[in-house]
Design an enzyme around this catalytic site. Structure first.
Site, mmCIF file in Angstrom:
data_model
loop_
_atom_site.group_PDB
_atom_site.id
_atom_site.type_symbol
_atom_site.label_atom_id
_atom_site.label_comp_id
_atom_site.label_asym_id
_atom_site.label_seq_id
_atom_site.Cartn_x
_atom_site.Cartn_y
_atom_site.Cartn_z
ATOM 1 C CE LYS A 174 36.786 23.273 107.015
ATOM 2 N NZ LYS A 174 37.708 22.206 106.644
ATOM 3 N NE ARG B 190 31.389 20.286 103.513
ATOM 4 C CZ ARG B 190 32.200 19.390 104.005
ATOM 5 N NH1 ARG B 190 32.697 18.455 103.233
ATOM 6 N NH2 ARG B 190 32.520 19.398 105.263
ATOM 7 N NE ARG C 122 40.290 15.653 112.498
ATOM 8 C CZ ARG C 122 39.739 16.348 111.518
ATOM 9 N NH1 ARG C 122 39.658 17.658 111.576
ATOM 10 N NH2 ARG C 122 39.260 15.744 110.453
ATOM 11 N NE ARG D 121 36.024 14.644 113.021
ATOM 12 C CZ ARG D 121 36.123 15.844 112.477
ATOM 13 N NH1 ARG D 121 36.525 16.877 113.207
ATOM 14 N NH2 ARG D 121 35.824 16.037 111.220
ATOM 15 N NE ARG E 37 35.670 14.331 105.816
ATOM 16 C CZ ARG E 37 36.446 14.713 106.828
ATOM 17 N NH1 ARG E 37 37.281 13.851 107.399
ATOM 18 N NH2 ARG E 37 36.372 15.931 107.294
#
Length: 189
Positions: A14, A89, A128, A134, A145
């Site tokens: 995204k 969401r 990532r 992160r 998640r």
């Protein structure tokens, strides 16, 4: 005004695709994840609340998310349109977004869902994490998640499907190929 919702699970691309769409269509990007991270970085009161929720792998309550989103939209009164990334969401958030946009004389133009398998998501986020480190990409939090997306968030899609606003795009493959597929959908609006 062109208002898009880019939809997909964590790691679907995204953020990458949003940036390309922003550049092409001159949209303002509103990523609830980016808003949350900015509040966390600046250690605002909201940021501290959000930090704890994210650290626990939970979703931020609708009321906080919607307030932040409305504030961000309000900062851009001359925008040609918005791309909403990571929001809504829940159906309640989708309804709140519709109500808010209607109060501004606007609406969601279309919703594009990036279809990506769980295996691909896991691989992408592992890569990532090596680069960005992160906190929300930690393996245990990531599982929460992804589960949250497939158990709860995905149920927002029928809300937009009944409004004939939903399009699905294969989110696996070369970035530019996926982008061209996204543009083919946007150009129909």
């Amino acid at each position: 005004m062109l208002n898009l919702v880019l939809f997909g699970p964590p790691g679907a691309g995204k953020g990458t695709q949003s940036q390309k769409l922003i550049d092409k269509y001159q949209l303002v990007h509103i990523s609830t994840g980016d808003l949350f991270r900015a509040h966390i970085k600046n250690e605002t009161t909201l940021g501290k609340k959000v930090s704890q929720l994210i650290a626990d792998g939970q979703l931020v309550p609708d009321s906080i998310t919607i307030d932040m989103l409305e504030e961000e939209v309000g900062k851009n009164p001359n925008a040609k349109g918005f791309i909403f990334d990571g929001f809504p969401r829940t159906v309640a958030q989708a309804e709140a977004l519709d109500t808010y946009l209607e109060s501004k004389g606007s609406k969601i133009t279309g919703v594009i869902a990036l279809d990506v398998t769980e295996e691909e998501l896991t691989n992408r986020i592992a890569e990532r994490k090596k680069i960005s480190n992160r906190a929300d990409d930690d393996a245990e939090k990531l599982k929460k998640r992804i589960d949250e997306y497939f158990q709860k968030t995905i149920h927002v899609l029928p809300y937009y499907e009944t409004q004939d606003k939903l399009s699905k795009v294969n989110g696996i493959g070369e970035i530019d190929v996926i982008f061209n597929d996204l543009c083919a959908v946007v150009d129909k609006y």
